[in-house]
Design a protein around this motif. Sequence first.
Motif, PDB file in Angstrom:
ATOM      1  N   THR A  13       0.909  -1.257  -0.054  1.00 47.97           N
ATOM      2  CA  THR A  13      -0.049   0.064  -0.034  1.00 47.97           C
ATOM      3  C   THR A  13       0.724   1.309   0.010  1.00 47.97           C
ATOM      4  OG1 THR A  13      -1.798  -1.237   1.188  1.00 47.97           O
ATOM      5  CG2 THR A  13      -1.665   1.324   1.299  1.00 47.97           C
ATOM      6  N   TYR A  14       0.681   2.081  -0.858  1.00 46.59           N
ATOM      7  CA  TYR A  14       1.429   3.251  -1.129  1.00 46.59           C
ATOM      8  C   TYR A  14       0.936   4.650  -0.398  1.00 46.59           C
ATOM      9  CZ  TYR A  14       4.211   0.382  -4.408  1.00 46.59           C
ATOM     10  OH  TYR A  14       4.989  -0.540  -5.040  1.00 46.59           O
ATOM     11  N   HIS A  15       1.340   5.084   0.592  1.00 46.62           N
ATOM     12  CA  HIS A  15       0.716   6.221   1.147  1.00 46.62           C
ATOM     13  C   HIS A  15       1.250   7.664   0.756  1.00 46.62           C
ATOM     14  CE1 HIS A  15      -1.180   8.065   4.375  1.00 46.62           C
ATOM     15  NE2 HIS A  15      -0.292   8.602   4.938  1.00 46.62           N
ATOM     16  N   PHE A  16       0.416   8.511   0.496  1.00 47.17           N
ATOM     17  CA  PHE A  16       0.910   9.889   0.014  1.00 47.17           C
ATOM     18  C   PHE A  16       0.302  10.912   0.916  1.00 47.17           C
ATOM     19  CE2 PHE A  16       0.880   6.922  -3.585  1.00 47.17           C
ATOM     20  CZ  PHE A  16       2.169   6.905  -4.133  1.00 47.17           C
ATOM     21  N   LEU A  17       1.061  12.110   1.135  1.00 45.99           N
ATOM     22  CA  LEU A  17       0.590  13.262   1.649  1.00 45.99           C
ATOM     23  C   LEU A  17       0.713  14.189   0.582  1.00 45.99           C
ATOM     24  CD1 LEU A  17       1.966  12.987   5.392  1.00 45.99           C
ATOM     25  CD2 LEU A  17      -0.358  12.572   4.621  1.00 45.99           C
ATOM     26  N   ARG A  18      -0.165  15.096   0.138  1.00 53.23           N
ATOM     27  CA  ARG A  18       0.060  15.920  -0.723  1.00 53.23           C
ATOM     28  C   ARG A  18      -0.701  17.385  -0.457  1.00 53.23           C
ATOM     29  NH1 ARG A  18       3.694  13.047  -1.638  1.00 53.23           N
ATOM     30  NH2 ARG A  18       4.281  12.033  -3.521  1.00 53.23           N
ATOM     31  N   SER A  19      -0.191  18.427  -1.003  1.00 52.49           N
ATOM     32  CA  SER A  19      -0.685  19.826  -0.867  1.00 52.49           C
ATOM     33  C   SER A  19      -1.895  19.898  -2.048  1.00 52.49           C
ATOM     34  CB  SER A  19       0.138  20.844  -1.112  1.00 52.49           C
ATOM     35  OG  SER A  19      -0.314  22.195  -1.157  1.00 52.49           O
ATOM     36  N   ILE A  20      -2.990  20.642  -1.631  1.00 50.59           N
ATOM     37  CA  ILE A  20      -4.124  21.002  -2.369  1.00 50.59           C
ATOM     38  C   ILE A  20      -3.519  22.117  -3.101  1.00 50.59           C
ATOM     39  CG2 ILE A  20      -6.059  19.883  -1.438  1.00 50.59           C
ATOM     40  CD1 ILE A  20      -5.658  23.655  -1.088  1.00 50.59           C
ATOM     41  N   LYS A  21      -3.986  22.511  -4.583  1.00 47.17           N
ATOM     42  CA  LYS A  21      -3.542  23.576  -5.218  1.00 47.17           C
ATOM     43  C   LYS A  21      -4.299  24.915  -4.871  1.00 47.17           C
ATOM     44  CE  LYS A  21      -2.037  26.053  -8.790  1.00 47.17           C
ATOM     45  NZ  LYS A  21      -2.447  25.785 -10.162  1.00 47.17           N
ATOM     46  N   ASN A  22      -5.796  24.832  -4.670  1.00 47.29           N
ATOM     47  CA  ASN A  22      -6.388  26.190  -4.684  1.00 47.29           C
ATOM     48  C   ASN A  22      -7.231  25.807  -3.227  1.00 47.29           C
ATOM     49  OD1 ASN A  22      -8.421  27.891  -4.715  1.00 47.29           O
ATOM     50  ND2 ASN A  22      -8.328  28.038  -6.800  1.00 47.29           N
ATOM     51  N   PRO A  23      -6.862  26.587  -2.227  1.00 53.21           N
ATOM     52  CA  PRO A  23      -7.594  26.626  -0.943  1.00 53.21           C
ATOM     53  C   PRO A  23      -9.270  26.806  -1.116  1.00 53.21           C
ATOM     54  CG  PRO A  23      -5.603  27.414  -0.667  1.00 53.21           C
ATOM     55  CD  PRO A  23      -5.795  27.370  -2.088  1.00 53.21           C
ATOM     56  N   ARG A  24      -9.424  27.802  -2.038  1.00 47.38           N
ATOM     57  CA  ARG A  24     -10.871  28.106  -2.168  1.00 47.38           C
ATOM     58  C   ARG A  24     -11.810  27.246  -2.613  1.00 47.38           C
ATOM     59  NH1 ARG A  24     -12.118  34.162  -4.546  1.00 47.38           N
ATOM     60  NH2 ARG A  24     -11.623  35.383  -2.617  1.00 47.38           N
ATOM     61  N   VAL A  25     -11.221  26.327  -3.690  1.00 50.41           N
ATOM     62  CA  VAL A  25     -11.915  25.503  -4.362  1.00 50.41           C
ATOM     63  C   VAL A  25     -12.021  24.196  -3.559  1.00 50.41           C
ATOM     64  CG1 VAL A  25     -11.837  23.721  -6.315  1.00 50.41           C
ATOM     65  CG2 VAL A  25     -11.191  26.219  -6.746  1.00 50.41           C
ATOM     66  N   PHE A  26     -10.977  23.709  -2.539  1.00 46.83           N
ATOM     67  CA  PHE A  26     -10.828  22.772  -1.627  1.00 46.83           C
ATOM     68  C   PHE A  26     -12.069  22.695  -0.602  1.00 46.83           C
ATOM     69  CE2 PHE A  26      -8.852  20.850   2.105  1.00 46.83           C
ATOM     70  CZ  PHE A  26      -9.111  19.367   1.786  1.00 46.83           C
ATOM     71  N   PHE A  27     -12.059  24.037  -0.317  1.00 44.25           N
ATOM     72  CA  PHE A  27     -12.721  24.539   1.061  1.00 44.25           C
ATOM     73  C   PHE A  27     -14.366  24.279   0.459  1.00 44.25           C
ATOM     74  CE2 PHE A  27     -15.155  26.558   4.232  1.00 44.25           C
ATOM     75  CZ  PHE A  27     -14.503  26.481   5.413  1.00 44.25           C
ATOM     76  N   LYS A  28     -14.681  24.859  -0.614  1.00 47.48           N
ATOM     77  CA  LYS A  28     -16.054  24.843  -1.210  1.00 47.48           C
ATOM     78  C   LYS A  28     -16.478  23.446  -1.537  1.00 47.48           C
ATOM     79  CE  LYS A  28     -18.592  26.773  -5.068  1.00 47.48           C
ATOM     80  NZ  LYS A  28     -18.463  27.557  -6.441  1.00 47.48           N
ATOM     81  N   GLU A  29     -15.498  22.514  -2.089  1.00 48.36           N
ATOM     82  CA  GLU A  29     -15.797  21.053  -2.374  1.00 48.36           C
ATOM     83  C   GLU A  29     -16.187  20.455  -1.084  1.00 48.36           C
ATOM     84  OE1 GLU A  29     -13.282  17.239  -4.299  1.00 48.36           O
ATOM     85  OE2 GLU A  29     -12.538  18.486  -2.567  1.00 48.36           O
ATOM     86  N   GLN A  30     -15.318  20.612  -0.065  1.00 50.19           N
ATOM     87  CA  GLN A  30     -15.742  19.805   1.368  1.00 50.19           C
ATOM     88  C   GLN A  30     -16.902  20.380   2.015  1.00 50.19           C
ATOM     89  OE1 GLN A  30     -14.130  17.348   2.059  1.00 50.19           O
ATOM     90  NE2 GLN A  30     -13.025  17.436   0.085  1.00 50.19           N
ATOM     91  N   LEU A  31     -17.237  21.643   1.624  1.00 50.30           N
ATOM     92  CA  LEU A  31     -18.255  22.112   2.447  1.00 50.30           C
ATOM     93  C   LEU A  31     -19.428  21.667   1.748  1.00 50.30           C
ATOM     94  CD1 LEU A  31     -19.994  24.270   4.327  1.00 50.30           C
ATOM     95  CD2 LEU A  31     -19.810  26.178   2.494  1.00 50.30           C
ATOM     96  N   LYS A  32     -19.515  21.663   0.541  1.00 48.23           N
ATOM     97  CA  LYS A  32     -20.788  20.919  -0.448  1.00 48.23           C
ATOM     98  C   LYS A  32     -21.117  19.557  -0.035  1.00 48.23           C
ATOM     99  CE  LYS A  32     -22.621  20.664  -5.173  1.00 48.23           C
ATOM    100  NZ  LYS A  32     -22.085  20.872  -6.575  1.00 48.23           N
ATOM    101  N   ARG A  33     -20.053  18.871   0.149  1.00 47.98           N
ATOM    102  CA  ARG A  33     -20.090  17.474   0.332  1.00 47.98           C
ATOM    103  C   ARG A  33     -20.569  17.442   1.864  1.00 47.98           C
ATOM    104  NH1 ARG A  33     -17.116  14.151   3.414  1.00 47.98           N
ATOM    105  NH2 ARG A  33     -15.417  15.440   3.750  1.00 47.98           N
ATOM    106  N   ILE A  34     -20.384  18.061   2.762  1.00 49.78           N
ATOM    107  CA  ILE A  34     -20.842  17.774   4.025  1.00 49.78           C
ATOM    108  C   ILE A  34     -22.507  18.231   4.294  1.00 49.78           C
ATOM    109  CG2 ILE A  34     -20.455  18.400   6.301  1.00 49.78           C
ATOM    110  CD1 ILE A  34     -17.424  18.553   6.049  1.00 49.78           C
ATOM    111  N   LEU A  35     -22.486  19.204   3.570  1.00 51.09           N
ATOM    112  CA  LEU A  35     -23.905  19.956   3.479  1.00 51.09           C
ATOM    113  C   LEU A  35     -24.916  19.075   2.873  1.00 51.09           C
ATOM    114  CD1 LEU A  35     -23.176  23.694   2.254  1.00 51.09           C
ATOM    115  CD2 LEU A  35     -24.275  22.914   4.488  1.00 51.09           C
ATOM    116  N   MET A  36     -24.263  18.264   1.665  1.00 46.05           N
ATOM    117  CA  MET A  36     -25.309  17.186   1.172  1.00 46.05           C
ATOM    118  C   MET A  36     -25.454  16.055   2.004  1.00 46.05           C
ATOM    119  SD  MET A  36     -24.142  17.723  -2.866  1.00 46.05           S
ATOM    120  CE  MET A  36     -25.583  16.743  -3.631  1.00 46.05           C
TER     121      MET A  36
END
Length: 453
Positions: free
Chosen positions: A229-252
Amino acid sequence: MRKFIVLLLLVMGCATLRPGRAKIERQLLDLIKNKAPEGTFLGVSVVDINGREIFSYNADKFFVPASCNKLITASASLYWLGPDYRFKTVLLSDSCKNLYMIASGDPSMTVGDLSELLDRLKVRGDSVWNSIFLVDIAYDTISQGTGWMWDDRPYYYQAPVSSFILNKNMLTADFYYEDSIWKLDIFPPSKLLRIKIKKLEDTLLHQKTYFKGDTTIIELWGKIDTTSTYHFLRSIKNPRVFFKEQLKRILMEKHFAFSDIEIIDSIPENSIDTILIFESPPLHFIVRDFLKYSINIYGEALLKNLGREFSGRKGNYGDGLKAVDSFLIVAGVENLFKVVDGSGLSRYNLSSPKGFVQLLLFDYSHFPIMPEILSSLPIGGYDGTLKKRQHSIEGAVRAKTGTMTGVSTLSGYLKTKKGKLLVFSIMANNYLGSSLKARELQDSILEYFYNRF
């Protein structure tokens, strides 16, 4: 005659001290000569808790400090804001049933926190909205520090700072082979990371990470083991896009009703009511994780937050550095540091061993900084970034580590075998290869002082 005898005794006392000091210096110089990695530029400062010098070696010279820089950011934040300071994410509503979330730039916020915030909102009976607006007013849009390495941007330790920080603005991924197919588990669940298998060959495994649009791409080629199993830790590119994606997912997931989510840069002037305030843990908890685990994005957020609190404007590097400079003046060490970021990622930061020792002496003598710094520093052989080091003197060292290519630093406190408290800084720059030998040298120097004093 009595004056002559007193003077003679003083001279004799000095004479008896000098050979001991000379012996210490000789033994330590031999230790440095035998253990320092080839080409190392080394600086050492060791004093007792009253500031009396015990050993000095290039202590006034300037070095790249790496993550020891975090000591400055943490100390300045605790001094100016106090250990009980909290970040506040505020929810507002208007008469048109629109929801406004004012991002606070809280570096410790997780998807669990966001879920809890929405649970509190739902308990109030507020689960149906027209539009949801994310208000970006905490920090400016500069997401990387001066002098950071551009090719490190996709990696977790260089995650972008923003008003919107969630799970340290990074993704974790497990890549594994199961049921005859490759599978990818991402946390938090996201479409902003993909793995691309370029070519399979019977050679070593190779990888590279890059951004494509707002997506982080991990490209693999060579020999891939289907039993691993290959484990990776990586940065996201755009904090606005990431926060919006996660907020929408949790709201739904929580069955909220809403038409859309938008990001805006100011609060509308129409009538708005505050309906909920979500507070971060107190600053001393954030500083503890910041120092023990050397979390870079915490440093950048704390620096920008200092700028915001000092200036009343959006948090930015310029105002944050002014607040840090003001603290360094109060601490009496303004000429011993050049600070350009909050985490130490930049090689433009410059510090001296003497500077860190003087800073740590200031922290120790100033309540309420002292208990928070002492409890937040990694403990040798026990936790944080020192968990796997200093087992021969376990528990004796509390210190901040710093590591970059060709840089290894360590600054903190040492309680000796006889119970004396020493303050030290050991900084190594410009060596080639692994930092292992530089760390071994640092630990050997501390072990010497532990047993000698």
